[in-house]
Scaffold this motif. Structure first.
Motif, mmCIF file in Angstrom:
data_model
loop_
_atom_site.group_PDB
_atom_site.id
_atom_site.type_symbol
_atom_site.label_atom_id
_atom_site.label_comp_id
_atom_site.label_asym_id
_atom_site.label_seq_id
_atom_site.Cartn_x
_atom_site.Cartn_y
_atom_site.Cartn_z
ATOM 1 N N LEU A 134 -3.924 60.539 6.009
ATOM 2 C CA LEU A 134 -5.085 59.862 5.864
ATOM 3 C C LEU A 134 -5.710 59.395 7.069
ATOM 4 C CD1 LEU A 134 -3.928 57.364 2.690
ATOM 5 C CD2 LEU A 134 -5.596 59.650 2.565
ATOM 6 N N SER A 135 -4.862 59.160 8.011
ATOM 7 C CA SER A 135 -5.280 58.639 9.469
ATOM 8 C C SER A 135 -5.940 59.914 10.072
ATOM 9 C CB SER A 135 -4.103 58.051 10.260
ATOM 10 O OG SER A 135 -4.698 57.459 11.469
ATOM 11 N N ALA A 136 -5.238 60.939 10.222
ATOM 12 C CA ALA A 136 -5.793 62.230 10.702
ATOM 13 C C ALA A 136 -7.088 62.723 9.844
ATOM 14 C CB ALA A 136 -4.724 63.384 10.657
ATOM 15 N N ALA A 137 -7.158 62.426 8.770
ATOM 16 C CA ALA A 137 -8.204 62.956 7.857
ATOM 17 C C ALA A 137 -9.449 62.060 8.254
ATOM 18 C CB ALA A 137 -7.958 62.882 6.405
ATOM 19 N N ARG A 138 -9.245 60.956 8.756
ATOM 20 C CA ARG A 138 -10.588 60.205 9.136
ATOM 21 C C ARG A 138 -11.092 60.802 10.435
ATOM 22 N NH1 ARG A 138 -6.993 55.999 6.574
ATOM 23 N NH2 ARG A 138 -6.250 55.554 8.723
ATOM 24 N N THR A 139 -10.489 61.582 11.139
ATOM 25 C CA THR A 139 -11.004 61.934 12.369
ATOM 26 C C THR A 139 -11.963 63.398 11.977
ATOM 27 O OG1 THR A 139 -9.243 63.669 12.868
ATOM 28 C CG2 THR A 139 -9.155 61.530 13.576
ATOM 29 N N GLY A 140 -11.844 63.820 10.804
ATOM 30 C CA GLY A 140 -12.763 64.847 10.256
ATOM 31 C C GLY A 140 -11.859 66.027 10.460
ATOM 32 N N ALA A 141 -10.555 66.116 11.083
ATOM 33 C CA ALA A 141 -9.554 67.199 10.930
ATOM 34 C C ALA A 141 -9.402 67.702 9.685
ATOM 35 C CB ALA A 141 -8.462 66.848 11.855
ATOM 36 N N ARG A 142 -9.053 68.919 9.629
ATOM 37 C CA ARG A 142 -8.594 69.594 8.322
ATOM 38 C C ARG A 142 -7.002 69.449 8.246
ATOM 39 N NH1 ARG A 142 -12.106 72.915 10.523
ATOM 40 N NH2 ARG A 142 -10.369 74.242 11.595
ATOM 41 N N VAL A 143 -6.386 68.893 7.117
ATOM 42 C CA VAL A 143 -5.101 68.382 7.284
ATOM 43 C C VAL A 143 -4.194 68.976 6.304
ATOM 44 C CG1 VAL A 143 -3.439 66.270 7.291
ATOM 45 C CG2 VAL A 143 -5.542 66.015 8.408
ATOM 46 N N THR A 144 -3.191 69.577 6.681
ATOM 47 C CA THR A 144 -2.247 70.318 5.753
ATOM 48 C C THR A 144 -0.998 69.122 5.717
ATOM 49 O OG1 THR A 144 -2.747 72.536 6.120
ATOM 50 C CG2 THR A 144 -0.651 72.110 5.035
ATOM 51 N N ALA A 145 -0.650 68.677 4.504
ATOM 52 C CA ALA A 145 0.406 67.458 4.336
ATOM 53 C C ALA A 145 1.388 68.113 3.498
ATOM 54 C CB ALA A 145 -0.434 66.217 3.719
ATOM 55 N N ILE A 146 2.511 68.100 3.956
ATOM 56 C CA ILE A 146 3.829 68.738 3.260
ATOM 57 C C ILE A 146 4.721 67.826 2.959
ATOM 58 C CG2 ILE A 146 3.186 71.035 4.224
ATOM 59 C CD1 ILE A 146 6.292 69.683 4.938
ATOM 60 N N ASP A 147 5.439 67.780 2.003
ATOM 61 C CA ASP A 147 6.568 67.201 1.711
ATOM 62 C C ASP A 147 7.479 67.841 0.463
ATOM 63 O OD1 ASP A 147 7.200 63.967 2.122
ATOM 64 O OD2 ASP A 147 8.360 64.806 0.537
ATOM 65 N N PHE A 148 8.776 67.501 0.603
ATOM 66 C CA PHE A 148 9.743 68.136 -0.475
ATOM 67 C C PHE A 148 9.623 67.705 -1.539
ATOM 68 C CE2 PHE A 148 14.022 66.877 0.287
ATOM 69 C CZ PHE A 148 13.833 65.316 0.475
ATOM 70 N N SER A 149 9.089 66.445 -1.654
ATOM 71 C CA SER A 149 9.058 65.475 -3.017
ATOM 72 C C SER A 149 7.825 65.909 -3.777
ATOM 73 C CB SER A 149 9.163 64.086 -2.687
ATOM 74 O OG SER A 149 8.833 63.452 -3.646
ATOM 75 N N ALA A 150 7.878 66.305 -5.051
ATOM 76 C CA ALA A 150 6.605 66.588 -5.936
ATOM 77 C C ALA A 150 5.946 65.326 -6.063
ATOM 78 C CB ALA A 150 7.170 67.203 -7.112
ATOM 79 N N GLY A 151 6.682 64.281 -6.344
ATOM 80 C CA GLY A 151 6.187 63.104 -6.448
ATOM 81 C C GLY A 151 5.231 62.256 -5.300
ATOM 82 N N MET A 152 5.688 62.695 -4.120
ATOM 83 C CA MET A 152 5.240 62.239 -3.111
ATOM 84 C C MET A 152 3.639 63.190 -2.955
ATOM 85 S SD MET A 152 6.566 59.598 -1.282
ATOM 86 C CE MET A 152 7.988 59.076 -0.955
ATOM 87 N N VAL A 153 3.973 64.488 -3.188
ATOM 88 C CA VAL A 153 2.774 65.387 -3.078
ATOM 89 C C VAL A 153 1.862 65.071 -4.220
ATOM 90 C CG1 VAL A 153 2.057 67.657 -3.171
ATOM 91 C CG2 VAL A 153 4.053 67.180 -2.001
ATOM 92 N N GLN A 154 2.244 64.575 -5.089
ATOM 93 C CA GLN A 154 1.189 64.287 -6.382
ATOM 94 C C GLN A 154 0.638 63.257 -5.889
ATOM 95 O OE1 GLN A 154 3.221 63.567 -10.104
ATOM 96 N NE2 GLN A 154 1.460 63.582 -11.240
ATOM 97 N N LEU A 155 1.133 62.154 -5.445
ATOM 98 C CA LEU A 155 0.468 60.894 -5.216
ATOM 99 C C LEU A 155 -0.780 61.114 -3.873
ATOM 100 C CD1 LEU A 155 2.354 57.606 -4.470
ATOM 101 C CD2 LEU A 155 0.548 58.210 -2.830
#
Length: 274
Positions: A64-85
Motif C-alpha cells: 500500500l505504501s509503495a502504491a501511493r507513489t504511483g508505482a505498479r506493485v506486485t504483492a506476493i504471499d504464500f497465504s491465500a488469506g493474506m492475498v485475499q485481504l
C-alpha cells in the motif's frame, strides 16, 4: 525432542497459520508495522514508472505504501488469506498473487525495486528468499529488507517473550525461524544481502512504539498464541503470563495508552550489475 514438544512447534512455513492470523494481524499489528513499511519504501527511488515487488506482503502495509507513489506493485504471499485481504483493498496498481517467496514464479530482472518487510526473515530458507529477490531485480535496481532487531520480534510478542523468560527462565522455546535470530544483527544482515546478489548495503535502525489503547481493547492477547514461546507453556503458566502482562500494562499506561518500544533494521542495497 519429545513428541509433545513437536506438537507445540510453531510452523511459520505453514500458510494455514497465516490464513488464521490475517484478520487479527490487520487489526492489531498493521497500524504499527505500517510505520516501518513507510520507512522501508522511503529508501527506494520509486514512482509511477516503477515496477515494484513486495515479497511476503502479509496484510499489505508495504504494498500500500509503495502504491501511493504511483508505482505498479506486485504483492506476493504464500497465504491465500493474506492475498485475499490485500485484493479486497481494491487498489488498482496492486496485483496480489499467491506465491512462494522461496521460489518466485517471476522472470529474471523484472522489477526496478523489491522489498520485504518482516517477511523473508520468517522463511524456512530465508537465504533462498533473498536470492530470489535479487534474481528478479534488474541490474542496478534497489532492494529494501526490514527485519526485527530482536529475535523475539516486536510489540506484544517482544513483551510476552520477555515476561516468559522472567517467570520461567528454565523454559526455552524453539526458534520458529532461523532468520529471526540470524538477521537480527546489522553485520550479519549486510553479509546476507551481499551473499544474495546485492551490493553496497546500508543498514539503519528505525524505532517506533507499538501503542495499545487500553480503553478500547481490541484483543491484543489474541496475538499471544502466535508467539513461539507461548506454545511451550501449560495452562497454569499461560494464565500467569497473562496476569503479568496485564499488570505491566496497568503500571505503565498513561491514561488509556500503553507503549511498547520496538526497533527494526532496514537494509537497503542495489542489485549487482550482470
Amino acid at each position: 525432542m519429545q513428541q509433545g514438544e513437536q506438537a507445540n512447534q510453531m510452523r511459520f512455513d505453514d500458510p494455514a497459520l497465516w490464513d488464521k492470523m490475517a484478520a487479527i494481524y490487520e487489526a492489531q499489528a498493521q497500524p504499527f508495522t505500517a510505520h516501518f513499511a513507510d520507512a522501508a519504501v522511503a529508501t527506494l527511488a520509486i514512482g509511477p514508472s516503477s515496477n515494484v515487488l513486495d515479497v511476503a506482503t502479509g496484510t499489505g502495509a508495504a504494498a500500500l505504501s509503495a502504491a501511493r507513489t504511483g508505482a505498479r506493485v506486485t504483492a506476493i504471499d504464500f497465504s491465500a488469506g493474506m492475498v485475499q485481504l490485500v485484493r479486497a483493498y481494491g487498489v488498482a496498481n496492486i496485483d496480489a498473487r499467491q506465491m512462494d517467496g522461496q521460489a518466485l514464479d517471476l522472470p529474471d530482472g523484472a522489477f526496478d525495486a523489491v522489498m520485504s518487510v518482516f517477511g523473508v526473515m520468517l522463511f524456512a530458507d530465508w537465504r533462498a528468499g533473498l536470492r530470489e529477490m535479487a534474481r528478479v531485480t534488474r541490474p542496478g535496481g534497489s532492494a529494501a529488507i526490514a527485519v526485527w532487531k530482536s529475535p523475539d520480534g516486536a510489540a506484544v510478542h517482544l513483551m510476552v517473550s520477555r515476561i516468559i523468560r522472567t517467570l520461567y527462565p528454565d523454559i526455552v522455546g524453539q526458534s520458529p525461524a532461523t532468520g529471526l535470530t540470524e538477521l537480527a544483527d546489522a553485520d550479519r544482515l549486510a553479509a546476507a544481502v551481499i551473499a544474495a546478489g546485492f551490493t553496497e548495503p546500508t543498514i539503519r535502525e528505525v524505532s517506533h512504539d507499538s501503542i495499545l489503547n487500553v480503553g478500547d481493547d481490541k484483543g491484543a492477547d489474541r496475538l499471544f498464541e502466535f508467539g513461539p514461546q507461548w506454545r511451550v507453556l501449560n495452562e497454569e503458566q499461560r494464565a500467569a503470563v497473562v496476569r503479568e502482562f496485564a499488570a505491566e500494562v496497568e503500571r505503565g499506561r498513561v491514561g488509556d495508552v500503553f507503549r511498547i518500544p520496538s526497533t527494526a533494521l532496514i537494509a537497503t542495497a542495489r542489485r549487482r550489475p550482470s
